[in-house]
Design a protein around this motif. Structure first.
Motif, PDB file in Angstrom:
ATOM      1  N   HIS A   1       0.820  -1.214   0.000  1.00 40.73           N
ATOM      2  CA  HIS A   1       0.000   0.000   0.000  1.00 40.73           C
ATOM      3  C   HIS A   1       0.857   1.268   0.000  1.00 40.73           C
ATOM      4  N   GLY A   2       2.160   1.122  -0.182  1.00 39.61           N
ATOM      5  CA  GLY A   2       3.019   2.295  -0.287  1.00 39.61           C
ATOM      6  C   GLY A   2       3.480   2.868   1.026  1.00 39.61           C
ATOM      7  N   PHE A   3       3.363   2.117   2.113  1.00 38.11           N
ATOM      8  CA  PHE A   3       3.879   2.548   3.411  1.00 38.11           C
ATOM      9  C   PHE A   3       5.155   1.759   3.673  1.00 38.11           C
ATOM     10  N   TYR A   4       6.298   2.433   3.575  1.00 42.55           N
ATOM     11  CA  TYR A   4       7.587   1.750   3.601  1.00 42.55           C
ATOM     12  C   TYR A   4       8.252   1.775   4.976  1.00 42.55           C
ATOM     13  N   GLN A   5       7.539   2.258   5.962  1.00 40.46           N
ATOM     14  CA  GLN A   5       8.038   2.313   7.333  1.00 40.46           C
ATOM     15  C   GLN A   5       6.919   1.856   8.257  1.00 40.46           C
ATOM     16  N   GLY A   6       7.271   1.258   9.395  1.00 41.36           N
ATOM     17  CA  GLY A   6       6.284   0.839  10.387  1.00 41.36           C
ATOM     18  C   GLY A   6       6.900   0.836  11.768  1.00 41.36           C
ATOM     19  N   TRP A   7       6.110   0.469  12.749  1.00 41.83           N
ATOM     20  CA  TRP A   7       6.613   0.408  14.124  1.00 41.83           C
ATOM     21  C   TRP A   7       6.980  -1.024  14.476  1.00 41.83           C
ATOM     22  N   ASP A   8       8.042  -1.183  15.248  1.00 38.99           N
ATOM     23  CA  ASP A   8       8.398  -2.476  15.821  1.00 38.99           C
ATOM     24  C   ASP A   8       8.454  -2.336  17.332  1.00 38.99           C
ATOM     25  N   MET A   9       7.852  -3.304  18.019  1.00 39.39           N
ATOM     26  CA  MET A   9       7.681  -3.180  19.464  1.00 39.39           C
ATOM     27  C   MET A   9       8.317  -4.312  20.253  1.00 39.39           C
ATOM     28  N   HIS A  10       9.005  -5.218  19.565  1.00 40.25           N
ATOM     29  CA  HIS A  10       9.651  -6.348  20.246  1.00 40.25           C
ATOM     30  C   HIS A  10      10.827  -6.786  19.381  1.00 40.25           C
ATOM     31  N   PRO A  11      11.926  -7.258  19.999  1.00 41.83           N
ATOM     32  CA  PRO A  11      13.088  -7.678  19.192  1.00 41.83           C
ATOM     33  C   PRO A  11      12.756  -8.690  18.105  1.00 41.83           C
ATOM     34  N   SER A  12      11.788  -9.568  18.352  1.00 36.25           N
ATOM     35  CA  SER A  12      11.429 -10.554  17.332  1.00 36.25           C
ATOM     36  C   SER A  12      10.955  -9.890  16.048  1.00 36.25           C
ATOM     37  N   HIS A  13      10.371  -8.696  16.157  1.00 39.08           N
ATOM     38  CA  HIS A  13       9.857  -8.000  14.973  1.00 39.08           C
ATOM     39  C   HIS A  13      10.975  -7.590  14.016  1.00 39.08           C
ATOM     40  N   LEU A  14      12.185  -7.426  14.525  1.00 41.44           N
ATOM     41  CA  LEU A  14      13.280  -7.005  13.652  1.00 41.44           C
ATOM     42  C   LEU A  14      13.551  -8.048  12.573  1.00 41.44           C
ATOM     43  N   VAL A  15      13.453  -9.314  12.937  1.00 37.97           N
ATOM     44  CA  VAL A  15      13.726 -10.387  11.975  1.00 37.97           C
ATOM     45  C   VAL A  15      12.733 -10.333  10.823  1.00 37.97           C
ATOM     46  N   SER A  16      11.440 -10.323  11.149  1.00 41.64           N
ATOM     47  CA  SER A  16      10.417 -10.327  10.102  1.00 41.64           C
ATOM     48  C   SER A  16      10.351  -8.991   9.372  1.00 41.64           C
ATOM     49  N   ARG A  17      10.669  -7.895  10.049  1.00 40.70           N
ATOM     50  CA  ARG A  17      10.688  -6.583   9.379  1.00 40.70           C
ATOM     51  C   ARG A  17      11.736  -6.565   8.267  1.00 40.70           C
ATOM     52  N   TYR A  18      12.966  -6.921   8.608  1.00 38.92           N
ATOM     53  CA  TYR A  18      14.025  -6.857   7.603  1.00 38.92           C
ATOM     54  C   TYR A  18      13.864  -7.929   6.534  1.00 38.92           C
ATOM     55  N   ALA A  19      13.461  -9.131   6.938  1.00 38.49           N
ATOM     56  CA  ALA A  19      13.292 -10.205   5.962  1.00 38.49           C
ATOM     57  C   ALA A  19      12.253  -9.825   4.907  1.00 38.49           C
ATOM     58  N   THR A  20      11.138  -9.276   5.357  1.00 34.19           N
ATOM     59  CA  THR A  20      10.045  -8.947   4.441  1.00 34.19           C
ATOM     60  C   THR A  20      10.361  -7.701   3.620  1.00 34.19           C
ATOM     61  N   THR A  21      10.945  -6.701   4.253  1.00 38.50           N
ATOM     62  CA  THR A  21      11.265  -5.456   3.557  1.00 38.50           C
ATOM     63  C   THR A  21      12.311  -5.683   2.473  1.00 38.50           C
ATOM     64  N   TYR A  22      13.354  -6.433   2.798  1.00 36.54           N
ATOM     65  CA  TYR A  22      14.392  -6.701   1.803  1.00 36.54           C
ATOM     66  C   TYR A  22      13.818  -7.463   0.605  1.00 36.54           C
ATOM     67  N   ALA A  23      12.999  -8.475   0.894  1.00 31.48           N
ATOM     68  CA  ALA A  23      12.428  -9.269  -0.196  1.00 31.48           C
ATOM     69  C   ALA A  23      11.558  -8.394  -1.096  1.00 31.48           C
ATOM     70  N   PHE A  24      10.769  -7.524  -0.500  1.00 28.76           N
ATOM     71  CA  PHE A  24       9.865  -6.672  -1.272  1.00 28.76           C
ATOM     72  C   PHE A  24      10.640  -5.722  -2.182  1.00 28.76           C
ATOM     73  N   HIS A  25      11.649  -5.073  -1.646  1.00 29.98           N
ATOM     74  CA  HIS A  25      12.373  -4.063  -2.420  1.00 29.98           C
ATOM     75  C   HIS A  25      13.331  -4.659  -3.441  1.00 29.98           C
ATOM     76  N   LEU A  26      13.818  -5.852  -3.185  1.00 24.09           N
ATOM     77  CA  LEU A  26      14.820  -6.429  -4.071  1.00 24.09           C
ATOM     78  C   LEU A  26      14.233  -7.362  -5.129  1.00 24.09           C
ATOM     79  N   ARG A  27      12.981  -7.773  -4.952  1.00 21.48           N
ATOM     80  CA  ARG A  27      12.399  -8.773  -5.846  1.00 21.48           C
ATOM     81  C   ARG A  27      12.385  -8.311  -7.304  1.00 21.48           C
ATOM     82  N   HIS A  28      12.065  -7.040  -7.543  1.00 19.91           N
ATOM     83  CA  HIS A  28      11.932  -6.543  -8.915  1.00 19.91           C
ATOM     84  C   HIS A  28      13.100  -5.632  -9.321  1.00 19.91           C
ATOM     85  N   TYR A  29      14.189  -5.693  -8.577  1.00 16.49           N
ATOM     86  CA  TYR A  29      15.295  -4.762  -8.801  1.00 16.49           C
ATOM     87  C   TYR A  29      15.817  -4.815 -10.235  1.00 16.49           C
ATOM     88  N   ASP A  30      16.158  -5.997 -10.704  1.00 18.98           N
ATOM     89  CA  ASP A  30      16.738  -6.114 -12.047  1.00 18.98           C
ATOM     90  C   ASP A  30      15.744  -5.697 -13.128  1.00 18.98           C
TER      91      ASP A  30
END
Length: 380
Positions: A309-338
């Motif tokens: 939906h075009g929101f590229y930032q969000g809140w994280d409230m627990h250390p576990s969220h860092l794993v899923s935040r970066y994993a999902t964000t990297y996949a989204f931004h890099l999938r169509h890079y080439d």
């Protein structure tokens, strides 16, 4: 060619075009954090970023041991990149929370001083996140004196300990239930800025959109803030509660939240205001691997929904969220890079790529997407 009127001057055009350029700047392609981490003021220490990174890495090491296991949860093999991020920069944007996550306490002054000292220690150690700041109490709580006193004490303490205000500072202004609060807070920022001897408009703030009535005056927010509004953050739980949704429907991917976010985009994005989504108010139900992976899957779904939906930032409230935040964000931004890179190059060279006839607006969007992907790759 022959014309009927010849050269024509459009009355008022220069003024209107100047206003357009000032109010609706070109899209900002500079770095924006992928998240904001809120830490209650009484829990903040000088090692909080490293502690969160270490806790997230330990969860990852304990519950995902192979690239295949990582792909089973997140749908791609991004384990090395996420692990490296947790070790090098686990928190991109840190907010010391004096509002809901902190509550009302008699020792807020003492916690403010300790928080300022912790920030100074992070800075001395080179561990202060690129964005940082505090969330004050809302004026809607009926005690603006408490909000302004904490902000004053925090800024005074940081500057006294460091000698200056480090880059990246911002203030989160929550529960903006009346449009007049924006002007009142802006006036105070003018005053404290002068009192501290800071450059004009060096203090910016982000407003939280947490009620339906707030959405109705978003179009006036930039003007009311006197140019100090930098970002708008969506508050999912206050907003959905105000809409009368039951607890089990208070979630980021509810249609009511989509409506609010789209209105935020319509009214604020074109004026250069950064947008951020909210959070998942959940941690793993236990340390059992199945519970941890279930939390990561759910958080990943919500992060992906925000990104789509075009929101590229969000809140994280627990250390576990860092794993899923970066994993999902990297996949989204890099999938169509080439693909995007090839299409932009083809457009620049005035040729088609794969039969796609891209419009200039689409090319601008792909250029912005490539820039966000570059940020994920560490290219500034």
């Amino acid at each position: 060619m022959d014309t009927t009127l010849g050269p024509v001057e459009i009355a008022g055009f220069a003024e209107t075009h100047g206003e357009q350029q000032a109010r609706y700047p070109a899209p900002n392609l500079s770095w924006q954090p992928v998240h904001t981490v809120y830490v209650p003021a009484d829990r903040l220490t000088s090692t909080t970023p490293a502690d969160w990174g270490r806790a997230a890495a330990e969860l990852l090491d304990r519950h995902i041991t192979t690239p295949e296991a990582f792909a089973a949860v997140f749908g791609h093999d991004g384990l090395p990149r996420v692990a490296a991020k947790l070790a090098s920069e686990p928190i991109e944007d840190l907010r010391v929370d004096f509002e809901d996550g902190y509550g009302v306490r008699p020792d807020e002054d003492a916690d403010t001083e300790r928080a300022a000292a912790a920030i100074a220690a992070m800075h001395a150690d080179g561990a202060l996140p690129r964005r940082w700041g505090l969330r004050v109490k809302s004026f809607a709580d009926g005690d603006p004196g408490r909000s302004t006193r904490t902000l004053d004490g925090f800024l005074t303490g940081v500057i006294r300990n460091i000698g200056y205000l480090p880059a990246g500072f911002t203030v989160t202004f929550p529960k903006v239930l009346m449009s007049a609060y924006l002007g009142q807070f802006t006036t105070y920022l003018d005053e404290i800025e002068q009192g501290l001897g800071l450059p004009y408009q060096s203090l910016g703030f982000e407003m939280q959109v947490e009620a339906p009535q707030t959405v109705l005056f978003l179009g006036d927010a930039v003007g009311l803030s006197g140019g100090r509004l930098r970002a708008a953050h969506f508050g999912v739980f206050d907003y959905t509660a105000a809409c009368g949704l039951p607890p089990h429907e208070q979630r980021l991917d509810h249609p009511a939240c989509d409506h609010a976010r789209h209105l935020m985009q319509t009214t604020l994005l074109s004026e250069g205001i950064e947008l951020s989504d909210g959070s998942l108010a959940a941690s793993p139900a236990s340390d059992d691997g199945a519970d941890v992976r279930a939390l990561w899957r759910r958080h990943s779904e919500l992060v992906r929904h925000s990104l789509a939906h075009g929101f590229y930032q969000g809140w994280d409230m627990h250390p576990s969220h860092l794993v899923s935040r970066y994993a999902t964000t990297y996949a989204f931004h890099l999938r169509h890079y080439d693909e995007y890179k090839s299409r932009v190059l083809a457009w620049q060279e005035k040729r088609q790529e794969g039969g796609v006839m891209d419009e200039p607006a689409t090319v601008k969007t792909m250029t912005a997407a490539l820039r966000r992907a570059d940020h994920c790759l560490g290219v500034e």
